[in-house]
Design a protein around this motif. Structure first.
Motif, PDB file in Angstrom:
ATOM      1  N   ALA E 220       0.812  -1.263   0.104  1.00 15.72           N
ATOM      2  CA  ALA E 220       0.059  -0.018  -0.167  1.00 15.72           C
ATOM      3  C   ALA E 220       0.766   1.334  -0.056  1.00 15.72           C
ATOM      4  O   ALA E 220       0.502   2.374  -0.580  1.00 15.72           O
ATOM      5  CB  ALA E 220      -0.937  -0.002   1.227  1.00 15.72           C
ATOM      6  N   ALA E 221       2.105   1.127   0.516  1.00 17.87           N
ATOM      7  CA  ALA E 221       3.020   2.181   0.700  1.00 17.87           C
ATOM      8  C   ALA E 221       3.904   2.300  -0.486  1.00 17.87           C
ATOM      9  O   ALA E 221       4.883   3.258  -0.731  1.00 17.87           O
ATOM     10  CB  ALA E 221       3.923   2.220   1.832  1.00 17.87           C
ATOM     11  N   GLY E 222       3.660   1.559  -1.654  1.00 17.04           N
ATOM     12  CA  GLY E 222       4.221   1.516  -3.011  1.00 17.04           C
ATOM     13  C   GLY E 222       5.267   0.639  -3.394  1.00 17.04           C
ATOM     14  O   GLY E 222       5.940   0.637  -4.356  1.00 17.04           O
ATOM     15  N   ALA E 223       5.469  -0.270  -2.366  1.00 21.65           N
ATOM     16  CA  ALA E 223       6.492  -1.583  -2.562  1.00 21.65           C
ATOM     17  C   ALA E 223       6.042  -2.395  -3.617  1.00 21.65           C
ATOM     18  O   ALA E 223       4.678  -2.889  -3.820  1.00 21.65           O
ATOM     19  CB  ALA E 223       6.890  -2.307  -1.317  1.00 21.65           C
ATOM     20  N   ASP E 224       6.900  -2.986  -4.266  1.00 24.49           N
ATOM     21  CA  ASP E 224       6.594  -4.036  -5.024  1.00 24.49           C
ATOM     22  C   ASP E 224       6.293  -5.366  -4.230  1.00 24.49           C
ATOM     23  O   ASP E 224       6.685  -5.525  -3.333  1.00 24.49           O
ATOM     24  CB  ASP E 224       7.958  -4.531  -5.908  1.00 24.49           C
ATOM     25  CG  ASP E 224       7.947  -5.516  -6.844  1.00 24.49           C
ATOM     26  OD1 ASP E 224       8.382  -6.693  -6.445  1.00 24.49           O
ATOM     27  OD2 ASP E 224       7.222  -5.428  -7.703  1.00 24.49           O
ATOM     28  N   GLU E 225       5.404  -6.126  -4.828  1.00 20.27           N
ATOM     29  CA  GLU E 225       4.738  -7.315  -4.266  1.00 20.27           C
ATOM     30  C   GLU E 225       5.858  -8.369  -3.675  1.00 20.27           C
ATOM     31  O   GLU E 225       5.916  -8.773  -2.509  1.00 20.27           O
ATOM     32  CB  GLU E 225       3.557  -8.003  -4.890  1.00 20.27           C
ATOM     33  CG  GLU E 225       2.284  -7.054  -5.143  1.00 20.27           C
ATOM     34  CD  GLU E 225       1.456  -8.132  -5.534  1.00 20.27           C
ATOM     35  OE1 GLU E 225       1.444  -9.213  -5.886  1.00 20.27           O
ATOM     36  OE2 GLU E 225       0.266  -7.188  -5.975  1.00 20.27           O
ATOM     37  N   LEU E 226       6.842  -8.500  -4.653  1.00 19.50           N
ATOM     38  CA  LEU E 226       7.734  -9.738  -4.146  1.00 19.50           C
ATOM     39  C   LEU E 226       8.723  -8.873  -3.340  1.00 19.50           C
ATOM     40  O   LEU E 226       9.176  -9.728  -2.138  1.00 19.50           O
ATOM     41  CB  LEU E 226       8.460 -10.174  -5.560  1.00 19.50           C
ATOM     42  CG  LEU E 226       9.278 -11.285  -5.348  1.00 19.50           C
ATOM     43  CD1 LEU E 226       8.525 -12.621  -4.813  1.00 19.50           C
ATOM     44  CD2 LEU E 226      10.001 -11.736  -6.775  1.00 19.50           C
ATOM     45  N   HIS E 227       9.082  -7.572  -3.450  1.00 16.65           N
ATOM     46  CA  HIS E 227       9.900  -7.237  -2.436  1.00 16.65           C
ATOM     47  C   HIS E 227       9.377  -7.145  -1.089  1.00 16.65           C
ATOM     48  O   HIS E 227       9.874  -7.340   0.082  1.00 16.65           O
ATOM     49  CB  HIS E 227      10.269  -5.738  -2.860  1.00 16.65           C
ATOM     50  CG  HIS E 227      11.559  -5.822  -3.724  1.00 16.65           C
ATOM     51  ND1 HIS E 227      11.679  -4.715  -4.526  1.00 16.65           N
ATOM     52  CD2 HIS E 227      12.153  -6.976  -4.518  1.00 16.65           C
ATOM     53  CE1 HIS E 227      12.826  -4.966  -5.556  1.00 16.65           C
ATOM     54  NE2 HIS E 227      12.717  -6.376  -5.340  1.00 16.65           N
ATOM     55  N   ALA E 228       8.083  -6.998  -0.981  1.00 16.71           N
ATOM     56  CA  ALA E 228       7.390  -6.584   0.266  1.00 16.71           C
ATOM     57  C   ALA E 228       7.139  -8.121   0.855  1.00 16.71           C
ATOM     58  O   ALA E 228       7.123  -8.095   2.304  1.00 16.71           O
ATOM     59  CB  ALA E 228       5.774  -6.116  -0.027  1.00 16.71           C
ATOM     60  N   THR E 229       7.006  -9.084   0.172  1.00 16.11           N
ATOM     61  CA  THR E 229       6.847 -10.313   0.789  1.00 16.11           C
ATOM     62  C   THR E 229       8.154 -10.934   1.130  1.00 16.11           C
ATOM     63  O   THR E 229       8.200 -11.657   2.210  1.00 16.11           O
ATOM     64  CB  THR E 229       6.306 -11.329  -0.290  1.00 16.11           C
ATOM     65  OG1 THR E 229       4.796 -10.785  -0.942  1.00 16.11           O
ATOM     66  CG2 THR E 229       6.293 -12.578  -0.033  1.00 16.11           C
TER      67      THR E 229
END
Lengths: 263, 263, 263, 263, 263, 263
Positions: E220-229
């Motif tokens: 939600a803060a703009g991170a890429d899904e894979l990076h956030a995961t």
């Protein structure tokens, strides 16, 4: 003076050690009368007895004393060992093997030719009067590598080895302390002797005179002999079913045979 | 000055170490006279002796001192080591191997060229006067991986190795301290020598001169020689039945042979 | 300024580390001169030296200070580390490997680019002045899995590895400190070198220069060379009979050969 | 704002976590810049940084505060964690794996949706402001069954994995911090890279950027490159002779090859 | 009242236990919603919630209270358990398995028919009002012989076994708490489910709903899904390279497959 | 007087021991009614009951009392044991096997012919009145070499071995305490009996009467019988899937068979 049932020449040995200002170590199984001997000697020698139950948490401060705050000021408070030295008492360390060895270091200078107590924290040095005597006791059956007394510590004492009373005298004690009749007392002693003999097989702590007295008191209060023996003598020995059954057989045999033979 | 029975050149070595301001480590079996030597040297050198019995619970605060509250205020209270430094005393750490090694770190600066005691908590630095000497003792027979002294600690001291007195002198000590006659003293020493020789077999702590003195005193108080030997020399050695029997045979032989031969 | 016998370029390395505000770790065997180097550098750099002997029981409160009650009030009392930071001193942690690792955590912020001491309990933050320097020492021969310094801790320091002095200089030190003559000093050093070489066989802590100085002092006080060597150099190394005999042979050979060759 | 040499997108990730009020766990080898990142983010976000060096002895009272006596009264004294919560600071627990796990339990309610600090002893409940952020760091190379963080604890944090800077940037740091020239900086970095690569063989803690900076500073102070590398980079890695020799070869090769190629 | 996503009949069971004055033990994996259930029930039943995070160092004094000095006098200070009993609160002992078993003994009389708290040191006896309820939680996946709860302790509670929410409801939670869209939430949940399934192979602590919420917030803060995961879900699970690679494959597959299928 | 469901002649034995001033040790599985018996006897004998839950951290100071500061002065504060002696109460040490053995040493002089409590720190000696009785309890199923009671300690007590109530009486208790109907109570008891019988296979702590009462109360509050049994009886026994399945089968069979047979 309370009645004391002596085992042999322990009173003479104790008196000689006291006269020559030697500390004494009393060994023997649980409940065979070590504490009673010390109390008896206190009466006989006319000296107060200071008893200290040893345990892992007993610090040298608990023995010699410590500073406490009182009314906003700090004052020195004698511990029981220091009081015993000052009063020329018999100081009795019960089950000394339970104490931490470091707490015992404070006893060294009291148990050799110095007979001196160093109160390092109070900055005092006390010389024990002739009347003072240090007595320790322990049960050698509890030997563990961790808690065994150091040989150099044991060598500081005259050793008095006590054991259970002979059957006749043990029965005499039961009668005197509980009020049961002599035959019943003999049955209980026979029962104890049977278990003490079987001890090599079961590897149990043998039943003490103290446990027999308790059984005798329950009987005097109306309990059945086997039930009283079960509750006071057998049950504390083991919670293992097979062993318990074996013990009950020994007890039942001792109690009934005896009854038949005395009637 | 009390009588001191010397073993060899220990008095000379002690004096030289004191003159050159070197600390000393005295080693030897239990009850062979380490404490008496230090007391004797204190008298000889005209210096007070401050004795500290070491144990696991001895903190560096117990050695150097600590702040205590008194009358609502906090004042510094010197420990025995600090007092010994200030008084130029002989400071004797008995059984130093029992102390926690961390408590010993405070001794480092006193045992090298600095001869300085850092009282970190009090913010003071004390320089030891020429007269001050640090003496430690321990029994090398008690070696355990956990409690052995660090080699670097041992290297800080001049080492004096003591042992039991030769038989003649040991008998002399027994006579002087208990008042028994010379033949009885010799019998007791022969008994001790027999056990000390058998020591390799039994792996026991050998009986100390101190234990022999105690037996001699019971004899002087009227006890039978074998009983006194049993109570003071044999019983503290072991509670194992087989070993006890073996020891009693050695003792009985030594006591009776001797008696025959001296009559 | 007291005489200092340098081993090589340790003084230069120390000065460079001090100039660039880097902390230093000095390693080397017991008694090889680590403490003396720090004292020497304090004199040379004109800074006071604050020495802290490390041990298992040293808390971070002992290092940085604590609140104490005084006159009914609670005031903060600086520890030696805090005082050293404030005074721009050389702060020397002797045998740092003995300290509990948790006590060392307080040093982290002093040993990186921050050069800052956080006094969490006092709520203060101190920035070390340029002159302040932290020096630690330890003997890498004492490696145990439990007490080895963490690699990340060691990486915070410039490491200076010291060793025994070369024989010539070591003899020079013995003469200067004890007053014995040069040939006797050389005999003692040869004796030490022999044992240090045999060290791989005996696995002992090799004898330190400090122990040689003590032997030299006893000799200066009149002791026989072999006896002095026995008391100060050999006896502290081992209490094992076989090893002791081997060491004595090495010592006797070194002392007598040498004497022959120098006369 | 001090210069910060970023490794990648760590600044962005940190800012996102701060914006969404998520706690962060920074992992990476010793001296790779974890502390500097937190300091940099404090400046960038305009928030104070409260640093807590974790260790075995850190109690929850050290974190949250405790009652202290002052002027005869008892007042609550906030710990650094409590102060950080109240000030909306970045609270940085350095080497959190060193802390006792029981001290970390107090962090649980701060690291989930509650963002609440329960001060049980003070009877207070604090809600963290938006600006507050909890950051922990540890070096995953130090894994031991005893001290590893509980998985459930790690799952409470956004994890940022850092590593050494790429060689170019690391050389840039050396130049900036010590003032040595670029080619010398590159030689040092090549040397470090060589050892880090050999790390699989030697099982050592690889040399940190911090150690390289120290070497660079000694070089800037006039030291020879190999000596500086030895003192700051190689010596802290191992005291094992064989390994040390291997490392010195790698270093000598890296330093000389490089010098040839850059001249 | 905050939104609560129930798993099944846990609310009913909780209410029945509360009505019959029975204590409750909630078990389940990390971050599955145990704490949220207790907070929800507090709101629902109109009772305050007192939360105590258990840890090794929690003493019974921390639970029930202690005497403190205030204004020169000594007053009793209720601990959180005592306050909860007096207020008729829900008292929640989070991760009770972490507590020292001896600290838990004080709970015995509160968890049987007595519902009584004995404040031995204060000399008081408190009877819990009907509204009071004791709730404990622990994660049965952390079983170790040292810290497992005693069976007799577990039998004192009604046990409520919780687990992760079913995928649909978990995605619902992610949307509600972070504001990401439903397909992204489903991708994250699929990713978590994949890892939880692979858990038998990797022997890891499975990812919690809490970690998924954190990942959703970074997205939600703009991170890429894979990076956030990676930062919130994968990195906390393991630092072992091989495992990390395996996990990343599972995650990449789950995130991309899903995206394809939902577009 | 509250209703008490006796198992046999335990009330008579208790009364006899009380009359003869003998201490009592009650053994038996968790939740079989030991605590209730003591409460019942307190009412019956008209004596107050002082309950002390034993645990590892219970010091002798917690038992006998300690000095506390009050109003600037130091006063002695009786512990629960001392209060019980002074009041002639029944003093009940619950789960005495959990206590540190050193804390139990203070009980020795209360459990033999002396019936005396030595308050060493307060300098007092208390003789117990006739009415005073010491009762201890423990569960012999928890035997571990570390925590087992010393045989000499057990021999100081009259031992009363309790067990679960016979099924009929246990069902009676369930009806009386929860209000469920007799058939449901019988189903629960049959379920418990089934598991207790299967206990030899599963090596679990068998379900207590207390757990059955809790299940009965949930049923009375509207819960399904199997769910209530699961939450109160089965779930606390094990978290191992296979065992849990086995237990559930036994429970389902007991509950349904029974229902069929009683309808």
């Amino acid at each position: 003076m309370s009645t004391y049932f002596s085992q042999g020449d322990e009173v003479t040995l104790f008196e000689r050690a006291h006269r020559r200002q030697l500390p004494m170590m009393i060994t023997g199984p649980t409940g065979c009368g070590k504490t009673r001997l010390v109390e008896h000697m206190g009466e006989r020698l006319g000296r107060p007895v200071v008893t200290i139950s040893c345990h892992d948490d007993l610090t040298s401060g608990d023995l010699v004393g410590r500073f406490v705050v009182a009314g906003g000021d700090v004052i020195w408070n004698d511990g029981p060992l220091t009081r015993a030295v000052k009063d020329g008492a018999l100081c009795y360390l019960d089950e000394v093997v339970e104490a931490r060895h470091d707490s015992l270091a404070v006893l060294h200078s009291l148990t050799d030719h110095r007979r001196t107590l160093y109160l390092d924290r109070a900055g005092q040095v006390l010389h024990a009067p002739r009347e003072f005597m240090l007595i320790c006791s322990y049960n050698p059956a509890y030997r563990s590598s961790l808690k065994d007394l150091k040989p150099s510590f044991r060598q500081r004492f005259v050793t008095l080895a006590m054991d259970y009373l002979p059957p006749d005298r043990e029965a005499e004690v039961l009668v005197a302390e509980s009020g049961i009749d002599r035959p019943a007392a003999e049955r209980l002693v026979r029962c104890a002797t049977g278990i003490r003999t079987a001890d090599q097989i079961f590897h149990l702590e043998p039943p003490s005179t103290r446990a027999l007295v308790a059984a005798a008191q329950l009987i005097a209060a109306g309990a059945d002999e086997l039930h009283a023996t079960q509750a006071c003598v057998l049950a504390p020995l083991s919670t293992d079913g097979a062993i318990t059954d074996g013990l009950r057989e020994i007890a039942a045999a001792a109690l009934s045979t005896d009854r038949t033979s005395t009637t």
